[in-house]
Structure formats: structure tokens, C-alpha cells
Design a protein around this motif. Structure first.
Motif, PDB file in Angstrom:
ATOM      1  N   CYS A  64      -8.086  -0.596   0.209  1.00  0.00           N
ATOM      2  CA  CYS A  64      -7.648   0.048   1.620  1.00  0.00           C
ATOM      3  C   CYS A  64      -8.281   1.355   1.654  1.00  0.00           C
ATOM      4  N   CYS A 115      -7.827   1.602  -4.499  1.00  0.00           N
ATOM      5  CA  CYS A 115      -7.448   0.334  -3.745  1.00  0.00           C
ATOM      6  C   CYS A 115      -8.584   0.009  -2.533  1.00  0.00           C
ATOM      7  N   HIS A 153       0.817  -1.289   0.132  1.00  0.00           N
ATOM      8  CA  HIS A 153       0.067   0.063  -0.139  1.00  0.00           C
ATOM      9  C   HIS A 153       0.842   1.115   0.017  1.00  0.00           C
ATOM     10  N   CYS A 172      -1.922   2.584  -5.194  1.00  0.00           N
ATOM     11  CA  CYS A 172      -1.139   1.868  -4.125  1.00  0.00           C
ATOM     12  C   CYS A 172      -0.456   0.855  -4.986  1.00  0.00           C
TER      13      CYS A 172
HETATM   14 ZN   LIG Z   1      -4.023   0.394  -0.854  1.00  0.00          ZN
END
Ligand SMILES: [Zn+2]
Length: 313
Positions: free
Chosen positions: A168, A166, A156, A173
């Protein structure tokens, strides 16, 4: 004396009785239960079945999630039901065996260092390419986890500001460009942008996501679009390896994970890009980049070896 390594992933739990050389003697597997009590029962049942047939003295768990620095609790796993949970104590009490927990990438890195591609390395980094990027750093044979247990988080790192979204929550990332998933997404982008003939176009038009495996298979058959995608992937991997070399200066980097099964397609190009991108790359010693040797069993074997080392047997 034997130990059991249990690899607990989002879809399956795989357990293996392992000797001190990392040889897996017997295995058992079951689907991952959706609730904490059910997952406990699965692990206990698998270990008991194996321990009934083999002299097992300790158990290691490799989990796809965050593990507290004391390695007794699982704090969080996106695809696991355990939350801030003292898993090791509970399972040890039920199994009447020592239990130790490790993050799955760390377990895989440990396995590659003890019995795989990084034996003898003073600073070893594992870069595991699969759905995302898993990474582990071992210094003088010990897993380095940072002050709070989450290092190294290579997947990340933001490499493209405002880039691909992403899961996340961020954009751009590294793992959006350099993973099995990324191979599929990059192929889809190219199919949309170009008119080029590709066997992958039919896969995509059937409204299925194109997978990394689809891309690797097509590239092996000489598909030009798949080849372009793999080359771009190799360039990203080379850049990632250069980042790793500049931050950690390892002597060995092991490239593992599912995608490494196709490393013949991309590793040479990634190595060239890595040498070009690493700061002063032509004037310093750089880590050897080696494909992983333990394949899909790395987490299981690493957990078993970890349990052996912790138990001192
Ligand atoms: Zn990420």
C-alpha cells in the motif's frame, strides 16, 4: 426462489446458485479476464449457464475492490479491470435480473452473520486472514461501510513505525505481521537470522517464497521454527483482536480467510493474548472469538444472500 452469488477475485470468478439458508446448490467458475468487457462476458456466461438450470431471481457480486456507497459501481480493484465503472447497471441490463455489488469482505461478513458463525450477533466483526486482512463490521445485521465506503480498514493500521514495507506504500501495516503472507515472511526472516534446523529452510533455499500454508503444514508436523512463527502470528492476532474489541466492542468476532483453516494452531493463544491486551480485559465482557464456518464460499454465499435481501425475495 434462488439467487446467484458471484465471487470475483483477482484470478478466478466463481458463481453459485444459493437458497435462502445459504446452501450452495450448483457452481460454475472461470478465470478472471484481464479487460472489463471480457470480465462482463465471464460473469454473464456463468450466470446464464446457472440460470438455465435453476429459477434464479437476482444476482449478487462480491468483488475484491472498492464499491461506491450506492453499490452500483466498482471504483477500483488492484487486480480487477473495472475502474469507476457502473457494473451493476450494465450486467443487470444484459442478464435482465437485479444485480447488486458488495465488497468481498463485507459479503463474507454478511454470510457469517446470516448463516454462519455470527448468527444473532448485534455487533459482529469479520477478520479474514489471507494474502492480506479483509475486515467487515455489521451493526444490528447491517454492513457498516463508513462515510465513503472503505471502513473498516484493519489491515493497513500502522502497528510498527518504520516496520515491514507494505504494497500500500506504507510501512508496518498490521497485515504485514498478521496474514498468510506474513507467516511466510516471518519464517524467511527467522531462517536468515538463526541457524535453527527447519524443514522450511529447504523450501526457502530452493529460492521459493515460503507461503503461509508451508508454515502451517510445518508447524502441524512439529517444526520448531514454524511453531515460533505461528506463536508470534497468534500474538499479533491477539493484539489485532484487542484493537477490534476496543474500537467496536462487538459481541462476536469471526476469524476467517484461508489462514483460518489452520485456526487450531493459533486461535487459543490469540484468544489469551486478546484478553490480556484488551483494555480492562479482565473486568469487562469481551467478544467471543469464533472460527468462520463458511470457508472459501463465504463471499459467494454472502453475495447471493445480499441479492436476495435487496430483491426482497
Ligand atoms: Zn499497508
Amino acid at each position: 426462489m434462488l439467487t446467484v452469488g458471484v465471487d470475483i477475485g483477482g484470478t478466478s470468478v466463481r458463481a453459485g446458485v444459493t437458497d435462502r439458508d445459504g446452501t450452495v446448490i450448483a457452481t460454475a467458475a472461470a478465470p478472471t479476464a484481464g479487460d472489463a468487457a471480457g470480465l462482463d462476458d465471464t460473469v454473464v456466461d456463468l450466470v446464464r449457464d446457472l440460470a438455465a438450470e435453476h429459477p434464479v431471481v437476482a444476482v449478487g457480486l462480491a468483488v475484491a475492490g472498492f464499491v461506491d456507497p450506492d453499490r452500483r459501481r466498482v471504483s477500483f480493484g488492484a487486480h480487477l479491470p473495472w475502474r469507476d465503472d457502473p457494473v451493476a447497471e450494465r450486467l443487470a441490463a444484459r442478464l435482465e435480473l437485479p444485480v447488486v455489488i458488495e465488497h468481498d469482505a463485507n459479503a463474507a461478513g454478511l454470510a457469517e452473520h446470516r448463516v454462519g458463525a455470527a448468527v444473532g450477533a448485534s455487533v459482529a466483526v469479520l477478520v479474514a486472514l489471507g494474502t492480506g486482512i479483509g475486515a467487515a463490521l455489521l451493526i444490528d445485521g447491517a454492513v457498516f461501510r463508513g462515510a465513503h465506503g472503505v471502513a473498516p480498514e484493519l489491515g493497513h493500521l500502522t502497528v510498527v513505525r518504520g516496520g515491514r514495507p507494505c504494497p500500500c506504500g506504507k510501512r508496518g501495516c498490521l497485515e504485514r505481521y498478521c496474514s498468510g503472507t506474513a507467516l511466510g515472511r516471518a519464517a524467511e526472516e527467522l531462517i536468515v537470522e538463526t541457524e535453527d534446523f527447519s524443514a522450511l529452510r529447504a523450501t526457502w533455499e530452493r529460492a521459493q517464497p515460503v507461503t503461509g500454508r508451508d508454515v502451517a503444514r510445518a508447524a502441524e508436523r512439529g517444526d520448531l521454527l514454524a511453531g515460533r512463527v505461528v506463536d508470534e502470528f497468534a500474538d499479533w492476532l491477539g493484539q489485532a483482536l484487542a484493537l477490534v474489541a476496543d474500537v467496536f466492542d462487538p459481541d462476536v468476532v469471526v476469524v476467517g480467510g484461508e489462514v483460518s483453516a489452520s485456526s487450531a494452531l493459533f486461535l487459543d493463544r490469540a484468544r489469551r493474548r486478546y484478553t490480556e491486551e484488551a483494555t480492562g480485559g479482565a473486568h469487562r465482557r469481551l467478544a467471543e472469538v469464533r472460527p468462520a464456518v463458511l470457508g472459501g464460499r463465504a463471499g459467494m454465499v454472502g453475495a447471493a444472500l445480499d441479492a436476495r435481501e435487496r430483491a426482497g425475495v
